[in-house]
Design a protein around this motif. Structure first.
Motif, short mmCIF file in Angstrom:
data_model
loop_
_atom_site.label_atom_id
_atom_site.label_comp_id
_atom_site.label_asym_id
_atom_site.label_seq_id
_atom_site.Cartn_x
_atom_site.Cartn_y
_atom_site.Cartn_z
N ILE A 1 0.34 -1.26 -0.29
CA ILE A 1 0.01 0.22 0.23
C ILE A 1 0.50 1.32 -0.20
O ILE A 1 0.36 2.19 -1.13
CB ILE A 1 -1.40 -0.32 1.09
CG1 ILE A 1 -1.88 -0.98 1.27
CG2 ILE A 1 -1.55 1.52 1.67
CD1 ILE A 1 -2.36 -1.34 1.95
N SER B 1 1.23 3.71 -2.73
CA SER B 1 0.53 5.13 -3.02
C SER B 1 1.34 6.91 -2.97
O SER B 1 1.87 7.59 -2.98
CB SER B 1 0.58 5.51 -1.13
OG SER B 1 -0.82 4.82 -0.59
N VAL C 1 -8.31 -2.99 -5.13
CA VAL C 1 -8.07 -2.98 -3.47
C VAL C 1 -9.36 -4.49 -3.87
O VAL C 1 -10.52 -4.44 -4.11
CB VAL C 1 -8.45 -2.55 -2.21
CG1 VAL C 1 -7.07 -2.38 -1.65
CG2 VAL C 1 -9.91 -2.34 -2.20
N ILE D 1 -7.65 0.16 5.71
CA ILE D 1 -7.33 1.00 4.84
C ILE D 1 -6.15 2.99 5.50
O ILE D 1 -4.86 2.01 5.38
CB ILE D 1 -7.16 1.60 3.13
CG1 ILE D 1 -8.34 0.66 2.87
CG2 ILE D 1 -6.36 2.57 2.62
CD1 ILE D 1 -8.83 0.53 1.48
#
Length: 341
Positions: free
Chosen positions: A57, A61, A69, A169
């Motif tokens: 993640i 990012s 996802v 998340i």
């Protein structure tokens, strides 16, 4: 406001006020899907591989500002049902949809065509939009439409699940950045706003746009894509198409997360293109701070070797600036950067 696109029956030619200048047109629509946009299996984090999931993640990012996802805990039935309700919403008779339309800027729940600036914008977007707040649910649900009859119940329960997914998340992102547990709770995620975009078939998609290039002003966006492609991300000077993966959500980093991470995570520019054959309907859940929340780089991420890139600001002030400069990504964050020297 002009008639909603979803209520017009003649889309044989593209009106001149929907044709973008050459430098903004999408041009070649046969942009390939990119394998560089990560697809992350969230079930791995629950099955003992949390560290690996966090690393994926954070990497996505940092490099892209976008990822998808799967196995996220929201059922396929729930996703299909809410898609069906959104489709039903835009297929209602014109008189029903007009009840939802308003030129009142203070109205929180409304439908419009192109944008809220329809009367003053130079070129219109090829879309209809319906938007409203959905968190806290008890504060807003009674303002939602009574038709379709299952809208309130279906979208209400779905938005609660999406808010929980966003929290999961953000918890993984918080851990990956080295922030304290619960950093993104309370004021930073106090608001969830739903924006449903409906793009009818466009007669000349190479000349029009559904949404122009922009980055999201909020913290994080959870997007329920349609089965029809149309989302594109800008990366290293090129547009990349985001594949509509069944039962996946697209996650993109908003400006506030870029600021809080002190530039470690990026808010990627993206747009929506149209097509000449299929209607596309997507739903974005914008998770955002409260208006009065103060946003600044996290103290844990700054020191003498990593000074703050951005100064502290009020989220409401940022939003006002963002919408005044909408579409000009370079300018939006400049005003909030710490001046050097």
């Amino acid at each position: 406001m002009d008639k909603l696109l979803s209520s017009r029956f003649n889309h044989e030619s593209l009106p001149g006020d929907y044709i973008f200048p050459p430098e903004l047109r999408p041009g070649d629509l046969k942009i390939p899907f990119s394998s560089s946009i990560s697809v992350i299996d969230l079930s791995e984090a629950q099955n003992g591989d949390r560290t690996n999931t966090i690393q994926k993640i954070i990497k996505a990012s940092q490099e892209f500002g976008f990822f998808q996802v799967i196995n996220h805990g929201i059922s396929e039935n729930a996703m299909n049902e809410v898609r069906s309700v959104f489709k039903e919403l835009f297929e209602m008779p014109e008189e029903e949809k007009q009840k939802l339309c308003s030129n009142d800027p203070s109205k929180k729940c409304k439908m419009f065509t192109s944008s809220v600036n329809y009367a003053t914008e130079k070129v219109h977007l090829w879309r209809d939009n319906f938007r409203h707040p959905c968190h806290p649910l008890e504060q807003w649900q009674h303002l939602w439409p009574e038709n379709p009859s299952r809208y309130r119940e279906c979208v209400g329960s779905f938005s609660v699940e999406v808010k929980m997914l966003a929290s999961r998340i953000l918890s993984l992102i918080s851990e990956g950045l080295g922030l304290e547990c619960g950093y993104f709770e309370k004021g930073l995620t106090e608001s969830v706003f739903l924006s449903i975009n409906h793009y009818p078939p466009c007669p000349e998609p190479s000349l029009a746009l559904g949404i122009t290039k922009h980055s999201d002003p909020n913290l994080i966006t959870i997007l329920l894509q349609d089965h029809v492609c149309g989302l594109q991300v800008f990366k290293d000077g090129n547009w990349i198409a985001v594949e509509p993966i069944p039962n996946a959500f697209v996650i993109n980093i908003g400006y506030q997360l870029q600021v809080i991470s002190n530039g470690k995570l990026i808010s990627a520019e993206h747009r929506a293109v149209t097509n000449s054959h299929d209607t596309r309907t997507s739903a974005a859940f914008f998770v955002a701070p409260s208006d009065e929340c103060i946003i600044e780089p996290a103290e844990a991420l700054t020191d003498e070797h990593h000074p703050p890139i951005y100064k502290a600001f009020n989220y409401k002030d940022f939003n006002s600036h963002y919408f005044a400069k909408y579409g000009n990504t370079d300018i939006v964050l400049k005003s909030f950067e710490v001046q050097k020297g």
